[in-house]
Motif scaffolding. Sequence first.
Motif, PDB file in Angstrom:
ATOM      1  N   ASN A 127       0.825  -1.215   0.000  1.00  9.80           N
ATOM      2  CA  ASN A 127       0.000   0.000   0.000  1.00  9.80           C
ATOM      3  C   ASN A 127       0.856   1.261   0.000  1.00  9.80           C
ATOM      4  N   LYS A 130       2.229   1.638  -3.418  1.00 10.70           N
ATOM      5  CA  LYS A 130       1.135   2.103  -4.273  1.00 10.70           C
ATOM      6  C   LYS A 130       0.908   3.597  -4.089  1.00 10.70           C
ATOM      7  N   LYS A 131       1.035   4.066  -2.850  1.00 12.00           N
ATOM      8  CA  LYS A 131       0.826   5.478  -2.552  1.00 12.00           C
ATOM      9  C   LYS A 131       1.859   6.349  -3.261  1.00 12.00           C
ATOM     10  N   ILE A 132       3.127   5.907  -3.267  1.00 14.64           N
ATOM     11  CA  ILE A 132       4.183   6.710  -3.890  1.00 14.64           C
ATOM     12  C   ILE A 132       4.381   6.345  -5.358  1.00 14.64           C
ATOM     13  N   GLU A 133       3.533   5.438  -5.885  1.00 19.14           N
ATOM     14  CA  GLU A 133       3.564   5.050  -7.299  1.00 19.14           C
ATOM     15  C   GLU A 133       4.931   4.520  -7.713  1.00 19.14           C
ATOM     16  N   ASN A 134       5.498   3.659  -6.889  1.00 15.57           N
ATOM     17  CA  ASN A 134       6.777   3.018  -7.212  1.00 15.57           C
ATOM     18  C   ASN A 134       6.485   1.598  -7.678  1.00 15.57           C
ATOM     19  N   GLN A 135       6.562   1.386  -8.995  1.00 11.51           N
ATOM     20  CA  GLN A 135       6.142   0.107  -9.572  1.00 11.51           C
ATOM     21  C   GLN A 135       7.023  -1.060  -9.117  1.00 11.51           C
ATOM     22  N   LYS A 138       6.222  -2.085  -5.638  1.00  6.24           N
ATOM     23  CA  LYS A 138       4.947  -2.804  -5.607  1.00  6.24           C
ATOM     24  C   LYS A 138       5.195  -4.298  -5.856  1.00  6.24           C
ATOM     25  N   ILE A 168       1.823  -5.427 -13.481  1.00  7.35           N
ATOM     26  CA  ILE A 168       2.734  -4.284 -13.336  1.00  7.35           C
ATOM     27  C   ILE A 168       4.026  -4.524 -14.121  1.00  7.35           C
ATOM     28  N   THR A 172       5.434  -2.303 -17.345  1.00  2.20           N
ATOM     29  CA  THR A 172       6.711  -1.593 -17.252  1.00  2.20           C
ATOM     30  C   THR A 172       7.837  -2.305 -17.998  1.00  2.20           C
TER      31      THR A 172
END
Length: 692
Positions: A127, A130-135, A138, A168, A172
């Motif tokens: 989570n 996901k919040k910092i959008e680091n694939q 994740k 994901i 990417t």
Amino acid sequence: MVAYFIIPNYIKRPFCLLIVFLFLNVTHTYTQNNKLDSLSTVLLQLQRNNNFDASNHEHINLLNAIGHEYYFKNIDSLYFYTKKAQELSRKSNYEEGTIMALIGLSHYEAYNGENDKAIQSLEKAYNLAKKIENQKLKIRALNPLGILHYDIGNHAEALKAYLKAIEIATDTNDLLNLSFIQENVAHLYLSQKDYQQSLSLYKIVQDINHQLGNDVYTAQSSSNIADLYVKLKDFENAKVYIDSSIVIFEEKEINDWLAYSYMVKGDMYLRQNRPKLALYWYDKALTLHEDLNDDRSKAQLLNSLSEAYFKLFNYVQAEENAIASLEIGTRLSLLDDSKKSNQLLYEINKKNNKADIALKYHEVFKLLSDSISRKENLNSLGILKTKLEFEKQQKDAQLANEKVKARQNIYFYMALIALAILALIIFLLRKQSKARKIFNKELRLKTKALEKREEELSGINATKDKLFSIIGHDLRGPINALASVLNMLKDDEISQEEFLEFTPKVKNDVDAISFTLNNLLSWGRTQMTGSKTEASSFDIHELVTENIKLLQETAKNKNISITNTTPMKAFVWADINQIDVVIRNLLSNAIKFSHPKSTITVNATKEGDFLKVAIKDKGVGMSPEILDQVFSSKNATLVTTYGTSNEKGTGLGLSLCKEMVNNNGGEIFVTSKLNEGSIFYFTVPLRENITK
């Protein structure tokens, strides 16, 4: 040592190394001891630094990395370093460090049988990623989460985590992580005895590994494929795959995978009813486990040893190994291993005529069998449901994309219609303009003064349009960007440290604005007021040297060297300010289009009454089409391109150079070859009253 990062039974060892790769992307060039020693040395040097800050991100990353190296060495050391990294990350709001620490702590929690806490840690890590959008982070959280769910029997949840991670990694184009996760899914299908699906996934993994070009990854997959072939009793293929893996792991000293491969080879011989050979390979694996804190893999190995001893009628050794495996399986809630241990102990005590003890083990064996059977049925249904739900989500997403595309197509056709209407209007306006020109032709012939005035007005309008175009496209953007950064700093949306990170970009923008403004002012004077040329005698060598110094920093940023080979005391007769603008623009262009680590040369030769200056670069060069447009009098537009480091230009410089060289009685031209470089030439008079 590791618990929830490892899938039980045949796929235990692969996941240990998968997490290592996901976490640090380390290769096996060195042994784990060398890596740990190296990391510890770096940590000690950092802590001894006079300016040492414990909350520094480099320090936190080192703590996480060292903790990870203890996964299969010392679980308490893993906890010590990872917990410290978590505390420091929390204090400094370092979210990436917190995520990596949570993944390490979940490993410790799972090892101690606290599976619920381990799952919570991994979900919290996911989570946060996901919040910092680091694939990538994740994926690093989802993969062990899927492994842990598999480990405790929640196969549907495991598949759900894997499918998210695969989505994901696919989006990417992360082939490395895609390989690992696809292999995990293959293990999942293998546990459901869907051997064909599992084998097809392993083949996909092997194809990805070949693309990655790493023999270690290929060896890992090969060892798992060998295990699958053992279960299919295809011992010929199993031997080919496992032998190739063992060669790589022994050469690279990857003991985790080597122990697993030895066990698979032992399983191969045990299934062929050759217990002595199986025992040889099991003993080699057990020796390696003395330095590995990997009780889950060890539980399976001990059961295999027990079975081999049982087939050799050595019931004492068989019982000792089965009891040792049962102790681990009970402590870590390993249902499959515990079931196998109880089955072996039942058979052993039955052979030893200990009916009461044998019956007790048999009862436990039946209970575990029933429990596992029910769980397998639920898992099969859960996996099917999860797969169908995921496929439905993908179809829904595809339909949504198709709707978006349909909407875009509508907009596209509407735009085409609007363009057609606009073209019709332009056609009518042009036709009307042509009629008006015919009507006014006689009037223009009678009034030459009016015609001249009209031409002047047209020139002024063209100048205005060019100025507004340059200001709108090339000045407004950097200025707005600078204003935005300053407003963010003013409104405390970014810190002073973050603002300093923008400083190099801001300086480059300001330099570009300054350079463009200088060109605009010079060009504007020549266009609107007819800039006066005031010639004098000056040394062009010194002028070139001054411009090189002025642009030295820009060249240094691209590691470009500039050499001035013009003759000393090369005096010419021209307007020094205008020639200064010419040299600066040509040098700036040469830097802009030169490849990093190349050389720019400035030289000059005498040709009659003129000095011909040449500025040569080894850059991208120009195509014949672009070359024809550079100094073409028919081309009213400004030719603009991007430099080798994506530098943006206005296209004004070369137009300005041409006008100023012509003002001084010289000529300017260029030769160029695509991908080889360009040479810009211009001539200036050597003495007064010389023109071309």
